[in-house]
Scaffold this active site. Structure first.
Site, PDB file in Angstrom:
ATOM      1  CE  LYS A 203      41.839  41.526  32.350  1.00 54.96           C
ATOM      2  NZ  LYS A 203      40.903  40.624  32.972  1.00 54.96           N
TER       3      LYS A 203
HETATM    4  C1  PLP Z   1      40.019  40.232  34.134  1.00 55.09           C
HETATM    5  C2  PLP Z   1      40.257  39.012  34.949  1.00 55.09           C
HETATM    6  C3  PLP Z   1      39.217  38.163  35.371  1.00 55.09           C
HETATM    7  C4  PLP Z   1      37.777  38.481  35.187  1.00 55.09           C
HETATM    8  O1  PLP Z   1      37.406  38.795  33.905  1.00 55.09           O
HETATM    9  P1  PLP Z   1      36.114  39.715  33.648  1.00 55.09           P
HETATM   10  O2  PLP Z   1      35.904  39.571  32.180  1.00 55.09           O
HETATM   11  O3  PLP Z   1      36.489  41.100  34.060  1.00 55.09           O
HETATM   12  O4  PLP Z   1      34.993  39.168  34.440  1.00 55.09           O
HETATM   13  C5  PLP Z   1      39.556  37.004  36.047  1.00 55.09           C
HETATM   14  N1  PLP Z   1      40.828  36.690  36.329  1.00 55.09           N
HETATM   15  C6  PLP Z   1      41.846  37.493  35.965  1.00 55.09           C
HETATM   16  C7  PLP Z   1      43.251  37.088  36.295  1.00 55.09           C
HETATM   17  C8  PLP Z   1      41.590  38.685  35.287  1.00 55.09           C
HETATM   18  O5  PLP Z   1      42.606  39.492  34.951  1.00 55.09           O
END
Ligand code: PLP
Length: 402
Positions: A203
């Site tokens: 991210k």
């Molecule tokens: C990455 C992601 C999550 C979950 O995040 P984590 O930190 O991996 O638990 C939830 N929703 C979306 C759209 C994501 O891209």
């Protein structure tokens, strides 16, 4: 730039996304290791304060990951067994799973194929097909970094008595333009009750594992703080009994340990300081891709040239997606598919969903591919990616327009 004549070959594998760690990040974490507190020190509150300011929300709560953020939001909004919540089938499964953690039922509406976002007209149709009160919440997703029009979603939510959790894992720094021409940042709490972010390394901002919840509701903020730490409070104003000493605290409801350690927050703070630069580079790379693919027959770009797009992902659609995925792998380009629609997961099929339920997202899924996009991707590396894609489309394969 898309001529496959260049002799440039990247010296590293090119994934669809990756973190950017600088010497300043390393120094920030090393420094945090010397602090008195490794888990609940002042760095957590500072990261929360600065992140809230970055997205323009009143409050922020740091948590152990984006999935924990979603779970805490569902708990804070008191999702009960049997309650029905609508989300997008085009998302990471966690967006839907948080409803299941609380025993709720997940429902979906199909996407707008031009943007990949939940089609609010279809959400309205779904809501109107049932009595008021049938659904209790809406979880829209700022898919790939493109912001949902939350002003429109809020109108719908108010009309039908829904709460909103904005899943903004893809879109820190993204925005949509409201009906008065104002930019509304993802997670600013103006329209959604709660918004969540992830700091997974692919991210925008990396903390290892990590997540954040933002809100403008003081009440939800206090509830989230309690739920993040076992349901325990020490706040004098919140206690239900008379303290019998300085150690006194109360566990008032069933909570969890979803805290984000100081070490991770130190990394997050250091990364947050570069968030705008990373976002600018993502947008610049996306514009270069848009320009390069413009004249290429056989490549369709999802939601090109959108001003508020935060570009977590750059997604193209091609006729022979599997062929392109396999071909690029031989060139050390590791693409990914975002996402297999949630309702097609065996778990959700076990709950009654079927192939054909949401034809637009299923058609999208058949052709989509996320190609490399991350701030340290160089122009040369990007040109190489484009050249490889063009080469695949032109060599011995019929170009089909999709
Ligand atoms: C990455 C992601 C999550 C979950 O995040 P984590 O930190 O991996 O638990 C939830 N929703 C979306 C759209 C994501 O891209």
């Amino acid at each position: 730039m898309s001529e496959p004549t260049s002799t440039f070959r990247p010296t590293r594998a090119l994934p669809y996304g990756r973190q950017h760690i600088t010497a300043a990040d390393v120094a920030a974490v090393t420094d945090a290791l010397q602090h008195d507190f490794l888990t609940q020190g002042p760095t957590v509150a500072e990261f929360e304060r600065q992140f809230a300011a970055y997205v323009g929300a009143s409050y922020a709560v740091a948590v152990s990951n984006g999935t924990a953020a979603l779970h805490l939001c569902a708990l804070a909004l008191r999702v009960q067994p049997g309650q029905r919540v609508i989300t997008s089938p085009l998302t990471f499964a966690a967006s839907a799973n948080c409803v299941r953690y609380c025993g709720g039922e997940v429902h979906f509406a199909d996407i707008d194929p031009a943007t990949g976002l939940l089609d609010l007209a279809l959400v309205r149709r779904l809501l109107e097909a049932h009595p008021k009160g049938y659904f209790t919440g809406l979880i829209p997703v700022d898919f790939a970094g493109l912001a949902v029009n939350l002003e429109a979603a809020r109108q719908l939510a108010d009309e039908f008595g829904l709460w909103i959790i904005e899943d903004s894992c893809h879109a820190p720094g993204g925005f949509f333009v409201d009906s008065r021409g104002q930019e509304q940042r993802c997670g600013n709490g103006r329209f959604a009750d709660l918004a969540i972010f992830s700091f997974h390394p692919v991210k925008h901002i990396a903390t290892g594992e990590g997540g954040m919840i933002t809100t403008n509701s003081e009440e939800l903020f206090h509830r989230l703080l309690r739920l993040r730490t076992h349901g325990i409070t020490r706040e004098p104003a919140d206690l239900v009994r008379e303290p019998d000493g300085g150690w006194y605290m109360e566990m008032q409801e069933l909570g969890y340990n979803y805290r984000l350690p100081d070490l991770n927050c130190a990394l997050g703070l250091s990364q947050l300081a570069r968030a705008d630069a990373g976002l600018a580079r993502r947008r610049q790379l996306a514009a270069r891709y848009d320009a390069a693919f413009g004249p290429v027959a056989g490549v369709r770009v999802l939601a090109p040239a959108h001003p508020g797009h935060a570009y977590h992902l750059y997604i193209i659609q091609v006729a022979d997606r599997k062929g392109l995925y396999d071909f690029l792998k031989t060139r050390q380009i590791f693409t990914q598919v975002h996402y297999i629609p949630v309702h097609r997961m065996p778990y959700y099929e076990g709950l009654g969903w079927r192939a054909g339920d949401f034809p637009r997202v299923e058609e999208y899924y058949a052709h989509c591919l996320s190609i490399p996009l991350f701030p340290t991707l160089t122009d040369e590396e990007q040109d190489y990616v484009v050249a490889c894609i063009v080469e695949f489309l032109q060599t011995g394969r019929e170009i089909k327009i999709i």
